[in-house]
Enzyme design. Structure first.
Site, PDB file in Angstrom:
ATOM      1  N   GLU A   1       4.894  13.329   9.729  1.00 23.58           N
ATOM      2  CA  GLU A   1       6.120  13.526  10.497  1.00 23.58           C
ATOM      3  C   GLU A   1       5.841  14.402  11.707  1.00 23.58           C
ATOM      4  O   GLU A   1       4.920  15.222  11.705  1.00 23.58           O
ATOM      5  CB  GLU A   1       7.221  14.182   9.647  1.00 23.58           C
ATOM      6  CG  GLU A   1       7.769  13.306   8.545  1.00 23.58           C
ATOM      7  CD  GLU A   1       9.036  13.878   7.904  1.00 23.58           C
ATOM      8  OE1 GLU A   1       9.682  14.750   8.532  1.00 23.58           O
ATOM      9  OE2 GLU A   1       9.368  13.447   6.797  1.00 23.58           O
TER      10      GLU A   1
ATOM     11  N   ARG B   1       1.980  23.959   2.467  1.00 23.96           N
ATOM     12  CA  ARG B   1       3.135  23.948   1.570  1.00 23.96           C
ATOM     13  C   ARG B   1       2.723  23.178   0.321  1.00 23.96           C
ATOM     14  O   ARG B   1       2.461  21.981   0.388  1.00 23.96           O
ATOM     15  CB  ARG B   1       4.340  23.300   2.252  1.00 23.96           C
ATOM     16  CG  ARG B   1       4.774  24.032   3.518  1.00 23.96           C
ATOM     17  CD  ARG B   1       5.861  23.287   4.247  1.00 23.96           C
ATOM     18  NE  ARG B   1       5.415  21.966   4.664  1.00 23.96           N
ATOM     19  CZ  ARG B   1       6.200  21.073   5.261  1.00 23.96           C
ATOM     20  NH1 ARG B   1       7.458  21.354   5.519  1.00 23.96           N
ATOM     21  NH2 ARG B   1       5.725  19.901   5.613  1.00 23.96           N
TER      22      ARG B   1
ATOM     23  N   ASN C   1       8.287  16.924  13.660  1.00 28.17           N
ATOM     24  CA  ASN C   1       9.614  17.528  13.551  1.00 28.17           C
ATOM     25  C   ASN C   1      10.025  18.174  14.864  1.00 28.17           C
ATOM     26  O   ASN C   1       9.442  19.181  15.282  1.00 28.17           O
ATOM     27  CB  ASN C   1       9.613  18.566  12.423  1.00 28.17           C
ATOM     28  CG  ASN C   1       9.293  17.949  11.071  1.00 28.17           C
ATOM     29  OD1 ASN C   1      10.165  17.392  10.424  1.00 28.17           O
ATOM     30  ND2 ASN C   1       8.036  18.025  10.664  1.00 28.17           N
TER      31      ASN C   1
ATOM     32  N   ASP D   1       3.654  17.536  10.268  1.00 25.76           N
ATOM     33  CA  ASP D   1       3.265  17.571   8.863  1.00 25.76           C
ATOM     34  C   ASP D   1       2.035  16.695   8.669  1.00 25.76           C
ATOM     35  O   ASP D   1       2.017  15.537   9.102  1.00 25.76           O
ATOM     36  CB  ASP D   1       4.406  17.078   7.974  1.00 25.76           C
ATOM     37  CG  ASP D   1       5.639  17.981   8.071  1.00 25.76           C
ATOM     38  OD1 ASP D   1       5.475  19.154   8.456  1.00 25.76           O
ATOM     39  OD2 ASP D   1       6.744  17.505   7.763  1.00 25.76           O
TER      40      ASP D   1
ATOM     41  N   LYS E   1      11.270   6.703   1.258  1.00 18.48           N
ATOM     42  CA  LYS E   1      12.154   7.787   1.687  1.00 18.48           C
ATOM     43  C   LYS E   1      13.120   7.293   2.751  1.00 18.48           C
ATOM     44  O   LYS E   1      12.846   6.321   3.466  1.00 18.48           O
ATOM     45  CB  LYS E   1      11.343   8.970   2.217  1.00 18.48           C
ATOM     46  CG  LYS E   1      10.282   8.641   3.253  1.00 18.48           C
ATOM     47  CD  LYS E   1       9.408   9.864   3.517  1.00 18.48           C
ATOM     48  CE  LYS E   1       8.205   9.546   4.381  1.00 18.48           C
ATOM     49  NZ  LYS E   1       7.322  10.724   4.591  1.00 18.48           N
TER      50      LYS E   1
ATOM     51  N   ARG F   1       2.015  22.351   7.384  1.00 20.78           N
ATOM     52  CA  ARG F   1       2.927  22.445   8.522  1.00 20.78           C
ATOM     53  C   ARG F   1       2.151  23.105   9.661  1.00 20.78           C
ATOM     54  O   ARG F   1       1.688  24.245   9.537  1.00 20.78           O
ATOM     55  CB  ARG F   1       4.166  23.256   8.151  1.00 20.78           C
ATOM     56  CG  ARG F   1       5.036  23.731   9.320  1.00 20.78           C
ATOM     57  CD  ARG F   1       5.509  22.619  10.247  1.00 20.78           C
ATOM     58  NE  ARG F   1       6.267  21.570   9.602  1.00 20.78           N
ATOM     59  CZ  ARG F   1       7.591  21.579   9.464  1.00 20.78           C
ATOM     60  NH1 ARG F   1       8.300  22.597   9.911  1.00 20.78           N
ATOM     61  NH2 ARG F   1       8.210  20.563   8.881  1.00 20.78           N
TER      62      ARG F   1
ATOM     63  N   LYS G   1      10.548  10.533  11.971  1.00 16.67           N
ATOM     64  CA  LYS G   1       9.694   9.584  11.259  1.00 16.67           C
ATOM     65  C   LYS G   1       9.378   8.349  12.112  1.00 16.67           C
ATOM     66  O   LYS G   1       8.561   7.522  11.700  1.00 16.67           O
ATOM     67  CB  LYS G   1      10.359   9.156   9.948  1.00 16.67           C
ATOM     68  CG  LYS G   1      10.517  10.286   8.940  1.00 16.67           C
ATOM     69  CD  LYS G   1      11.179   9.793   7.667  1.00 16.67           C
ATOM     70  CE  LYS G   1      11.355  10.919   6.659  1.00 16.67           C
ATOM     71  NZ  LYS G   1      12.334  11.935   7.102  1.00 16.67           N
TER      72      LYS G   1
ATOM     73  N   ARG H   1       7.075  16.350  -3.789  1.00 23.86           N
ATOM     74  CA  ARG H   1       7.554  16.913  -2.538  1.00 23.86           C
ATOM     75  C   ARG H   1       7.112  18.366  -2.398  1.00 23.86           C
ATOM     76  O   ARG H   1       7.229  19.148  -3.335  1.00 23.86           O
ATOM     77  CB  ARG H   1       9.075  16.810  -2.464  1.00 23.86           C
ATOM     78  CG  ARG H   1       9.600  15.400  -2.593  1.00 23.86           C
ATOM     79  CD  ARG H   1      11.103  15.386  -2.771  1.00 23.86           C
ATOM     80  NE  ARG H   1      11.512  16.100  -3.981  1.00 23.86           N
ATOM     81  CZ  ARG H   1      12.774  16.371  -4.291  1.00 23.86           C
ATOM     82  NH1 ARG H   1      13.743  16.014  -3.461  1.00 23.86           N
ATOM     83  NH2 ARG H   1      13.063  17.004  -5.407  1.00 23.86           N
TER      84      ARG H   1
END
Length: 331
Positions: free
Chosen positions: A297, A241, A299, A289, A177, A227, A142, A249
């Site tokens: 994000e 997603r 990842n 994301d 978050k 994603r 993040k 979420r």
């Protein structure tokens, strides 16, 4: 083979055509082979004639200049309930006894994770570690997107309630978050009149000394959170997603469902802009994301999604990962 450079190792292995690979991961016997990316990477490696080891980060040892692991040789197969066989655990030298280490244990990104990255970083120049631990350590998922703030939704990282109050006043509904959370845990959507706001912040700050991430809520999340996989700097593809009804979420860990999706020009532009940086930093497999054309994000730790990508697009991301690693070893 101790002390050989990466290219020296590659030349030495060329005669046998058999790389030795160690997976630093959560226990292989417990993974869901239908959805686990590490299992898919191991299966592809084995199909190429590579020999496999498995160990957990708790089995990683630094001993007088050597980085060791108390590892299990393993063989894998796509057979539910019988997907892995192990030989007895033994100590291996990660500089001498393997050619590639995959750092694939799940977050949280805590001091144990950072310590493991520091130890694996000591293999630089002898054993290829994917993803490169120096940059995994230095690029929290993040935090690193902040270098691309123009691609993100309005974002604040803070522990000062008055500053967060002001951000909420400017942006209305927000997402709060944990800065180093994963899998959708601890993510809250707060409307302007939410009476739980102060209590929630107090709870966050009582259990952690870290600031929180606050972002303007993106209504487009109801249509899904994409994603997108980037392999050695190149866009491989993506999928959507979609959150459950009534849920914010979209993470599959909390019930989000994977669906096919066409990437937009903006999705492709984001991946294209990030690609050179990720490749330069040795990030072989990355999942970004994107919600409504906004990056949320990057990842790097143990990104997932190779099964879904192959199911929806036919792209075999595990094969692309190993192709990239073999190119790097041959360079």
């Amino acid at each position: 083979m101790r002390g050989l450079s990466l290219c020296g190792k590659a030349r030495a292995m060329a005669a046998t055509q058999k790389l030795r690979v160690a997976f630093q991961m959560d226990p292989m016997e417990h993974v869901d082979i239908a959805g686990d990316t590490t299992f898919a990477l191991a299966l592809e490696a084995q199909s190429r004639g590579m020999s496999l080891f498995e160990y957990g980060p708790q089995h990683l040892v630094y001993d007088q200049g050597r980085v060791l692991a108390h590892a299990r040789p393993m063989r894998v197969q796509a057979k539910v309930g019988h997907h892995v066989e192990f030989d007895d655990r033994r100590v291996i030298d990660l500089a001498d006894d393997v050619d590639v280490v995959w750092m694939r244990q799940d977050p949280p990104f805590d001091m144990a994770y950072i310590t493991a990255a520091h130890l694996l970083e000591r293999l630089s120049g002898t054993t290829l570690v994917a993803n490169d631990p120096q940059w995994v350590r230095s690029c929290p998922e993040k935090i690193v997107p902040l270098d691309y703030a123009h691609l993100m939704p309005p974002t604040m990282i803070a522990r000062d309630k008055t500053m967060i109050d002001d951000f909420r006043a400017r942006h209305g509904t927000v997402i709060i978050k944990p800065l180093y959370g994963n899998g959708g845990a601890g993510i809250f959507k707060l409307k302007p009149d939410d009476s739980n706001y102060s209590s929630l912040l107090e709870t966050f700050f009582e259990i952690s000394r870290e600031p929180v991430m606050v972002q303007a809520f993106l209504p487009a999340v109801s249509e899904g959170d994409k994603r997108i996989l980037i392999i050695d700097g190149a866009l491989a593809g993506g999928f959507n997603r979609v959150p459950q009804k009534g849920e914010t979420r979209s993470n599959m860990h909390v019930g989000g469902s994977a669906q096919p999706v066409d990437l937009t020009e903006m999705d492709i532009a984001i991946a294209t802009e990030l690609g050179p940086m990720l490749r330069e930093r040795g990030q072989i497999l990355v999942g970004i994301d994107v919600i409504g054309g906004k990056l949320t994000e990057i990842n790097l730790t143990s990104p997932t999604g190779v099964h879904e990508l192959k199911r929806f697009t036919g792209v075999d991301a595990t094969a692309l990962c190993w192709d990239a690693i073999e190119r790097r070893l041959d360079a």
